[in-house]
Each structure stands twice: as C-alpha cells, then as structure tokens.
Design a protein around this motif. Structure first.
Motif, PDB file in Angstrom:
ATOM      1  N   MET A   1       0.840  -1.213   0.000  1.00  0.00           N
ATOM      2  CA  MET A   1       0.000   0.000   0.000  1.00  0.00           C
ATOM      3  C   MET A   1       0.868   1.253   0.000  1.00  0.00           C
ATOM      4  SD  MET A   1      -3.577  -0.190   0.664  1.00  0.00           S
ATOM      5  CE  MET A   1      -4.159   0.370   2.268  1.00  0.00           C
ATOM      6  N   ALA A   2       0.763   1.991  -1.040  1.00  0.00           N
ATOM      7  CA  ALA A   2       1.566   3.211  -1.136  1.00  0.00           C
ATOM      8  C   ALA A   2       0.950   4.309  -0.278  1.00  0.00           C
ATOM      9  CB  ALA A   2       1.660   3.671  -2.579  1.00  0.00           C
ATOM     10  N   ASN A   3       1.768   4.912   0.495  1.00  0.00           N
ATOM     11  CA  ASN A   3       1.315   6.027   1.312  1.00  0.00           C
ATOM     12  C   ASN A   3       1.645   7.325   0.580  1.00  0.00           C
ATOM     13  OD1 ASN A   3       0.386   7.577   3.367  1.00  0.00           O
ATOM     14  ND2 ASN A   3       2.056   7.130   4.778  1.00  0.00           N
ATOM     15  N   LYS A   4       0.655   7.859  -0.077  1.00  0.00           N
ATOM     16  CA  LYS A   4       0.903   9.046  -0.903  1.00  0.00           C
ATOM     17  C   LYS A   4       1.192  10.259  -0.042  1.00  0.00           C
ATOM     18  CE  LYS A   4      -1.224   8.886  -5.429  1.00  0.00           C
ATOM     19  NZ  LYS A   4      -2.374   9.319  -6.201  1.00  0.00           N
ATOM     20  N   LYS A   5       2.304  10.838  -0.300  1.00  0.00           N
ATOM     21  CA  LYS A   5       2.681  12.019   0.473  1.00  0.00           C
ATOM     22  C   LYS A   5       2.264  13.269  -0.267  1.00  0.00           C
ATOM     23  CE  LYS A   5       6.404  11.871   3.788  1.00  0.00           C
ATOM     24  NZ  LYS A   5       7.803  12.165   4.048  1.00  0.00           N
ATOM     25  N   ILE A   6       1.400  14.026   0.350  1.00  0.00           N
ATOM     26  CA  ILE A   6       1.006  15.291  -0.256  1.00  0.00           C
ATOM     27  C   ILE A   6       1.695  16.406   0.522  1.00  0.00           C
ATOM     28  CG2 ILE A   6      -0.918  16.833  -0.757  1.00  0.00           C
ATOM     29  CD1 ILE A   6      -2.660  14.274  -0.872  1.00  0.00           C
ATOM     30  N   PRO A   7       2.439  17.240  -0.174  1.00  0.00           N
ATOM     31  CA  PRO A   7       3.123  18.312   0.554  1.00  0.00           C
ATOM     32  C   PRO A   7       2.144  19.343   1.093  1.00  0.00           C
ATOM     33  CG  PRO A   7       3.555  18.470  -1.808  1.00  0.00           C
ATOM     34  CD  PRO A   7       2.694  17.263  -1.600  1.00  0.00           C
ATOM     35  N   PHE A   8       2.443  19.860   2.260  1.00  0.00           N
ATOM     36  CA  PHE A   8       1.645  20.904   2.861  1.00  0.00           C
ATOM     37  C   PHE A   8       2.345  22.247   2.708  1.00  0.00           C
ATOM     38  CE2 PHE A   8      -1.948  19.263   5.485  1.00  0.00           C
ATOM     39  CZ  PHE A   8      -1.917  17.975   4.995  1.00  0.00           C
ATOM     40  N   ARG A   9       1.544  23.262   2.526  1.00  0.00           N
ATOM     41  CA  ARG A   9       2.083  24.610   2.421  1.00  0.00           C
ATOM     42  C   ARG A   9       1.240  25.534   3.293  1.00  0.00           C
ATOM     43  NH1 ARG A   9       5.532  22.152   0.556  1.00  0.00           N
ATOM     44  NH2 ARG A   9       6.642  22.371  -1.399  1.00  0.00           N
ATOM     45  N   ARG A  10       1.852  26.621   3.712  1.00  0.00           N
ATOM     46  CA  ARG A  10       1.141  27.559   4.569  1.00  0.00           C
ATOM     47  C   ARG A  10       0.498  28.665   3.738  1.00  0.00           C
ATOM     48  NH1 ARG A  10       1.654  28.375   9.906  1.00  0.00           N
ATOM     49  NH2 ARG A  10       3.623  27.278   9.971  1.00  0.00           N
ATOM     50  N   CYS A  11      -0.781  28.881   3.992  1.00  0.00           N
ATOM     51  CA  CYS A  11      -1.486  29.978   3.330  1.00  0.00           C
ATOM     52  C   CYS A  11      -1.015  31.303   3.930  1.00  0.00           C
ATOM     53  CB  CYS A  11      -2.986  29.810   3.535  1.00  0.00           C
ATOM     54  SG  CYS A  11      -3.938  31.270   3.111  1.00  0.00           S
ATOM     55  N   VAL A  12      -0.694  32.260   3.067  1.00  0.00           N
ATOM     56  CA  VAL A  12      -0.215  33.543   3.589  1.00  0.00           C
ATOM     57  C   VAL A  12      -1.368  34.408   4.120  1.00  0.00           C
ATOM     58  CG1 VAL A  12       1.882  33.604   2.185  1.00  0.00           C
ATOM     59  CG2 VAL A  12      -0.232  34.609   1.295  1.00  0.00           C
ATOM     60  N   GLY A  13      -2.596  33.945   3.889  1.00  0.00           N
ATOM     61  CA  GLY A  13      -3.746  34.688   4.401  1.00  0.00           C
ATOM     62  C   GLY A  13      -4.106  34.257   5.814  1.00  0.00           C
ATOM     63  N   CYS A  14      -4.569  33.005   5.966  1.00  0.00           N
ATOM     64  CA  CYS A  14      -5.023  32.533   7.273  1.00  0.00           C
ATOM     65  C   CYS A  14      -3.894  31.898   8.079  1.00  0.00           C
ATOM     66  CB  CYS A  14      -6.170  31.546   7.103  1.00  0.00           C
ATOM     67  SG  CYS A  14      -5.756  30.086   6.130  1.00  0.00           S
ATOM     68  N   GLY A  15      -2.773  31.580   7.439  1.00  0.00           N
ATOM     69  CA  GLY A  15      -1.642  31.008   8.154  1.00  0.00           C
ATOM     70  C   GLY A  15      -1.787  29.526   8.435  1.00  0.00           C
ATOM     71  N   GLU A  16      -2.819  28.893   7.882  1.00  0.00           N
ATOM     72  CA  GLU A  16      -3.010  27.458   8.113  1.00  0.00           C
ATOM     73  C   GLU A  16      -2.222  26.639   7.104  1.00  0.00           C
ATOM     74  OE1 GLU A  16      -7.086  26.204   8.298  1.00  0.00           O
ATOM     75  OE2 GLU A  16      -7.582  27.958   9.491  1.00  0.00           O
ATOM     76  N   MET A  17      -1.791  25.473   7.569  1.00  0.00           N
ATOM     77  CA  MET A  17      -1.124  24.539   6.677  1.00  0.00           C
ATOM     78  C   MET A  17      -2.188  23.735   5.941  1.00  0.00           C
ATOM     79  SD  MET A  17       2.146  25.014   7.166  1.00  0.00           S
ATOM     80  CE  MET A  17       2.986  23.544   6.565  1.00  0.00           C
ATOM     81  N   LYS A  18      -2.081  23.704   4.620  1.00  0.00           N
ATOM     82  CA  LYS A  18      -3.043  22.943   3.827  1.00  0.00           C
ATOM     83  C   LYS A  18      -2.310  22.158   2.769  1.00  0.00           C
ATOM     84  CE  LYS A  18      -6.918  25.676   4.779  1.00  0.00           C
ATOM     85  NZ  LYS A  18      -8.268  25.993   4.416  1.00  0.00           N
ATOM     86  N   GLU A  19      -3.019  21.173   2.233  1.00  0.00           N
ATOM     87  CA  GLU A  19      -2.422  20.416   1.143  1.00  0.00           C
ATOM     88  C   GLU A  19      -2.169  21.359  -0.024  1.00  0.00           C
ATOM     89  OE1 GLU A  19      -4.906  17.128   0.171  1.00  0.00           O
ATOM     90  OE2 GLU A  19      -4.738  16.277   2.172  1.00  0.00           O
ATOM     91  N   LYS A  20      -1.009  21.175  -0.591  1.00  0.00           N
ATOM     92  CA  LYS A  20      -0.578  22.039  -1.690  1.00  0.00           C
ATOM     93  C   LYS A  20      -1.624  22.123  -2.804  1.00  0.00           C
ATOM     94  CE  LYS A  20       3.451  22.383  -4.644  1.00  0.00           C
ATOM     95  NZ  LYS A  20       4.574  21.623  -5.192  1.00  0.00           N
ATOM     96  N   THR A  21      -2.308  21.021  -3.026  1.00  0.00           N
ATOM     97  CA  THR A  21      -3.268  20.979  -4.123  1.00  0.00           C
ATOM     98  C   THR A  21      -4.505  21.837  -3.848  1.00  0.00           C
ATOM     99  OG1 THR A  21      -4.123  18.963  -3.118  1.00  0.00           O
ATOM    100  CG2 THR A  21      -2.601  18.697  -4.936  1.00  0.00           C
TER     101      THR A  21
END
Ligand SMILES: [Zn+2]
Length: 91
Positions: A1-21
């Motif tokens: 089972m491949a564990n897909k790694k989705i990179p997280f990035r920080r939104c410059v507006g709310c400052g929350e980390m979200k999936e890059k996509t």
C-alpha cells in the motif's frame, strides 16, 4: 500500500497549513511579475494562498504575499490576482 505524500504549504492569508493541491500558487517571475501559477510548475519564488477571497483580503492587508515573495506588489496586481480567485474550487 503506497502512502501518498502530499506536501503541505502555509497559506499567507489565514496562516493554516493545507495540502498544496488546495492552495493557489502565486509566483514572482524572473521578470518581476506577480502571477498565479495555475500549473504549479513555473519557476520562481512562490507563495501559497487558499482559493478564497477571505484569505486573499487577509494576505493583502497583512502584506503576507509581499513578505513571502520579498517584493512590493502594486494595487493593480492585487486587483488582477483577486479576479482569478474564484472562491469555489475547494468547496
Ligand atoms: Zn487561507
């Protein structure tokens, strides 16, 4: 089972980390233009923001984009970026 790694990035507006996509990538091109990189593949210094007007307004008010991109952003550039933020991609 491949564990897909989705990179997280920080939104410059709310400052929350979200999936890059889920985020919009805004870049500064080598010509010093500030554009939305809808492909996510262009070269340049990038900043990330949620696809919402709310986060865009916050980023504008806090100068989060300017800090991330280390450049001044003219009002007309903000206006054209705002037009590209549609608010509905993540809903
Ligand atoms: Zn956000």
């Amino acid at each position: 089972m491949a564990n897909k790694k989705i990179p997280f990035r920080r939104c410059v507006g709310c400052g929350e980390m979200k999936e890059k996509t889920e985020l919009i990538r805004v870049i500064k091109t080598p010509e010093d233009e500030i554009i939305i990189d809808s492909t996510g593949k262009k070269n340049g210094r990038g900043a990330y923001i949620c696809n919402t007007k709310e986060c865009f307004s916050k980023a504008r008010a806090s100068k989060g984009l300017e800090k991330s991109l280390k450049t001044a952003i003219p009002a007309e550039t903000y206006d054209s970026l705002e037009k590209e933020i549609t608010d509905n991609a993540t809903k």
